[in-house]
Design an enzyme around this catalytic site. Structure first.
Site, short mmCIF file in Angstrom:
data_model
loop_
_atom_site.label_atom_id
_atom_site.label_comp_id
_atom_site.label_asym_id
_atom_site.label_seq_id
_atom_site.Cartn_x
_atom_site.Cartn_y
_atom_site.Cartn_z
N MET A 30 31.83 -24.98 0.49
CA MET A 30 32.45 -23.78 -0.09
C MET A 30 31.10 -22.59 -0.12
SD MET A 30 35.09 -24.67 -2.60
CE MET A 30 34.22 -25.01 -3.74
N HIS A 37 23.94 -29.51 0.41
CA HIS A 37 24.40 -29.44 1.67
C HIS A 37 23.29 -29.50 2.96
CE1 HIS A 37 26.50 -26.55 -1.34
NE2 HIS A 37 27.49 -27.22 -0.84
N GLN A 61 42.28 -24.98 -4.10
CA GLN A 61 41.78 -26.35 -4.82
C GLN A 61 41.32 -25.85 -6.18
OE1 GLN A 61 38.61 -27.15 -1.73
NE2 GLN A 61 37.39 -27.69 -3.53
N SER A 185 24.42 -28.89 -7.38
CA SER A 185 25.80 -28.42 -7.31
C SER A 185 25.67 -26.73 -7.27
CB SER A 185 26.59 -28.81 -8.34
OG SER A 185 27.65 -27.92 -8.58
#
Ligand code: AMP
Length: 283
Positions: A30, A37, A61, A185
């Site tokens: 995303m 990532h 989502q 995150s």
């Protein structure tokens, strides 16, 4: 590095690469890319001829009260990171391309989506399963790379690709953490400095649970209590769930007689963080 924004062009790219016998690796993201990532991209780069990174903040989502509009979007920086890592293609479609007017077909994985994240984020996994199915059908990767950080998601995606014969192998890469243990995150950017100092408590709680298993404690209730007590030392953090489960079915265990996974989710103000640790019976 090429960028594609339409489903039609994505299909054409994939068809051309399949004709040439190229192994395509997909890293679905995303965006707001970080070292977690990057690790997935590097794993893909090592084992695939062509690496596709999808950048798509998937609205389906997110629940109605969740952070879809506040979710960080950093297309330029993301493209620079991908180019540096030797990514071949960025697939960055607009929402209207993925969910055109009249869209009404969704994918749901039943049992695996019921508990934990599924309970606290109703509809979340239907959004995840639908976008993963769509990405696999557009990109047609031989291998797709996911992070262990989203443990329930990785188990559910494995089930999904098998159940729907998507022809993609799922590789799950280890969680990348900051020095103090916090799992990286994109949402960490939303933490205030005070919250940032508090959040490593989640990993510390999971580590305490893991240490208890290693010390021979087998009762899931005792392990959950230990983890809860650890989180309670941090007044800013509120527990959503802390569980001891079977890593394949995600059903709760009462005793640890085989491999298990410790799953946790906490909330600090608006920010929600999840993490997990695998524990082995023989540890
Ligand atoms: P996201 O952009 O948050 O949807 O994540 C895209 C992919 O990166 C998912 O498969 C995540 O599990 C994975 N991922 C996110 N954070 C990490 C991390 N800290 N370590 C490893 N993988 C991660």
């Amino acid at each position: 590095m090429q960028t594609i924004r339409t489903a039609k062009a994505m299909r054409a790219w994939s068809a051309a690469h399949h004709c040439e016998g190229v192994t395509i690796g997909l890293v679905p993201t995303m965006g707001a890319l970080h070292a977690g990532h990057r690790a997935l991209i590097r794993a893909a780069r090592l084992s695939c001829d062509a690496v596709v990174v999808s950048l798509f903040v998937n609205p389906t989502q997110f629940g109605p009260t969740e952070d879809f509009s506040r979710y960080p979007r950093k297309l330029k920086a993301d493209a620079a990171l991908c180019a540096k890592e030797g990514v071949d293609l960025l697939f960055a479609p607009p929402v209207s391309e993925v969910y055109p007017d009249g869209f009404q077909t969704t994918v749901s994985v039943t049992k695996l989506a019921r508990r934990w994240e599924g309970e606290f984020r109703p509809g979340h996994f239907e959004g995840v399963a639908t976008i993963v199915t769509k990405l696999c059908s557009l990109v047609r990767p031989q291998i797709a790379f996911f992070g262990q950080k989203d443990f329930q998601q990785s188990v559910l995606v494995r089930r999904l690709v098998e159940d729907l014969n998507l022809g993609t192998r799922v590789v799950v890469c280890p969680t990348v953490r900051d020095d103090d243990g916090l799992a990286l995150s994109s949402r960490n950017q939303s933490l205030t400095p005070t919250q940032r100092r508090a959040v490593p408590v989640l990993y510390a709680a999971l580590r305490a649970g893991q240490a208890a298993v290693r010390a021979g404690i087998r009762s899931a209730t005792r392990i959950r209590r230990l983890m809860r007590d650890k989180i309670a030392t941090e007044p800013l953090a509120r527990v959503e769930y802390l569980s001891v489960c079977d890593p394949r079915t995600l059903e709760p265990l009462s005793r640890i007689t085989r491999d298990a996974v410790l799953l946790g989710a906490i909330r600090l103000g608006h920010v929600r963080l999840i993490d997990n640790l695998l524990v082995r019976r023989d540890h």
